[in-house]
Design a protein around this motif. Structure first.
Motif, mmCIF file in Angstrom:
data_model
loop_
_atom_site.group_PDB
_atom_site.id
_atom_site.type_symbol
_atom_site.label_atom_id
_atom_site.label_comp_id
_atom_site.label_asym_id
_atom_site.label_seq_id
_atom_site.Cartn_x
_atom_site.Cartn_y
_atom_site.Cartn_z
ATOM 1 N N ASN A 79 46.724 92.458 35.236
ATOM 2 C CA ASN A 79 46.640 92.365 33.777
ATOM 3 C C ASN A 79 45.294 92.834 33.239
ATOM 4 N N MET A 80 44.249 92.725 34.024
ATOM 5 C CA MET A 80 42.964 93.288 33.611
ATOM 6 C C MET A 80 43.102 94.794 33.403
ATOM 7 N N PHE A 81 43.751 95.461 34.348
ATOM 8 C CA PHE A 81 43.975 96.906 34.213
ATOM 9 C C PHE A 81 44.920 97.208 33.055
ATOM 10 N N SER A 82 45.956 96.372 32.904
ATOM 11 C CA SER A 82 46.944 96.603 31.853
ATOM 12 C C SER A 82 46.369 96.397 30.457
ATOM 13 N N PHE A 83 45.533 95.359 30.313
ATOM 14 C CA PHE A 83 44.999 95.004 28.995
ATOM 15 C C PHE A 83 43.749 95.786 28.611
ATOM 16 N N TRP A 84 43.146 96.460 29.571
ATOM 17 C CA TRP A 84 41.832 97.063 29.335
ATOM 18 C C TRP A 84 41.826 98.018 28.142
ATOM 19 N N ASP A 85 42.744 98.994 28.155
ATOM 20 C CA ASP A 85 42.785 99.984 27.073
ATOM 21 C C ASP A 85 43.163 99.349 25.738
ATOM 22 N N VAL A 86 44.108 98.390 25.783
ATOM 23 C CA VAL A 86 44.532 97.719 24.553
ATOM 24 C C VAL A 86 43.370 96.941 23.949
#
Length: 315
Positions: A79-86
């Motif tokens: 989720n760190m990778f998933s949320f990073w750009d958002v």
């Protein structure tokens, strides 16, 4: 928490270390989460299939409490990778990104802990796919498990402002369906193939298994070339697997069908396509999920019948 006898599941030599178990669970969870993030649907870019949630439940059932730590770590990193750009787009701080990822990971860990406990409690520590009743219990708890995970996860991303508030119900139902499909596919597949006391595959069975796999691929190809009614042929294939290979056969063929159908649907081919490639992925779930659930239950009852048949013949 109830625990199966250590001999009930195969334990590879590299799984002897507790630390390695945690690392391995976290790594596999990350890989599966990454794959699910590659195919997302609107409105808030959620995946319609989450195999990582199914893997998490299987890992805790097989390995025990130590796997919960691996699930949390794997979910947090994914989720760190998933949320990073958002988070960057929404001007969120690094601390908010970390806290939102930790909140989602905690939701998954809570869900898998409760569900694994209930499954082991109802089955008294025995293999949870041994009988028809145990399969029904497993599916019922899996529904609850996915409901808890999806509710906590959507609540977390809504709390941290990573999704639109009026999309809460849509996001929850999408995530719940994706989690449930991932669980009924991946969890029986893993625990049935790690369970020691299953039917042995002989040469003739292997040839039949290959034929089943080729038949599944053929049905998926027919569906991809716009033959909508051919999707119902998969029911015949599942019944074939049910009475010949039971839980193991059903789980592996269902996983293969889901993978190929998802690829074809995402590319815009097949009878699951309605408006666009995103809609096709959502529409896989009702037909495919119901067919797989029925096949799993039949497999459980048939296995139970075969188990008691020798005992009845001796009386």
């Amino acid at each position: 928490m109830y625990k199966l006898d250590i001999n009930d599941y195969y334990t590879p030599f590299f799984l002897k270390s507790s630390l390695f178990k945690i690392v391995l669970v976290a790594f596999v969870f990350n890989v599966l989460a990454f794959l699910s993030f590659r195919i997302t649907v609107s409105p808030d870019n959620l995946s319609p299939i989450f195999p990582d949630v199914g893997f998490a439940l299987a890992a805790v059932l097989i390995i025990g409490r130590r796997a919960i730590a691996g699930v949390w770590v794997g979910s947090f990193i994914a989720n760190m990778f998933s949320f990073w750009d958002v988070c960057k787009m929404l001007d969120k701080s690094l601390l908010e990104t970390i806290l939102s990822s930790a909140s989602v990971a905690t939701g998954v860990a809570i869900g898998v802990t409760i569900s694994a406990y209930l499954i082991n409690l109802i089955n008294k520590g025995e293999y949870p796919l041994k009988t028809g009743f145990s399969v029904i219990s497993f599916l019922a708890i899996s529904t609850l498990y996915c409901g808890i995970c999806s509710l906590l996860c959507v609540s977390a991303i809504s709390f941290w402002g990573l999704s639109t508030p009026n999309h809460f119900i849509t996001n929850w139902t999408t995530l719940w369906k994706g989690d449930l499909i991932g669980t009924i596919l991946i969890t029986p597949f893993i625990i049935s193939w790690f369970y020691r006391h299953h039917i042995k595959i002989i040469a003739t069975s292997l040839l039949e298994a290959i034929s089943l796999g080729l038949a599944t691929i053929l049905v998926c190809v027919l569906i991809a070339f716009d033959h909508p009614n051919n999707q119902y042929l998969f029911i015949i294939i599942l019944l074939w697997a049910t009475f010949r290979f039971r839980i193991r056969g059903v789980s592996i063929l269902a996983s293969l069908f889901a993978l190929l159908s998802s690829i074809y649907g995402y590319l815009g081919y097949g009878s699951f396509v309605v408006v666009n490639s995103e809609d096709s992925l959502i529409n896989i779930n009702p037909f495919f999920g119901l067919a797989t659930v029925i096949a799993l239950i039949l497999s459980g009852y048939y296995s139970d019948y075969l188990h008691h048949k020798p005992e009845a013949s001796k009386v």
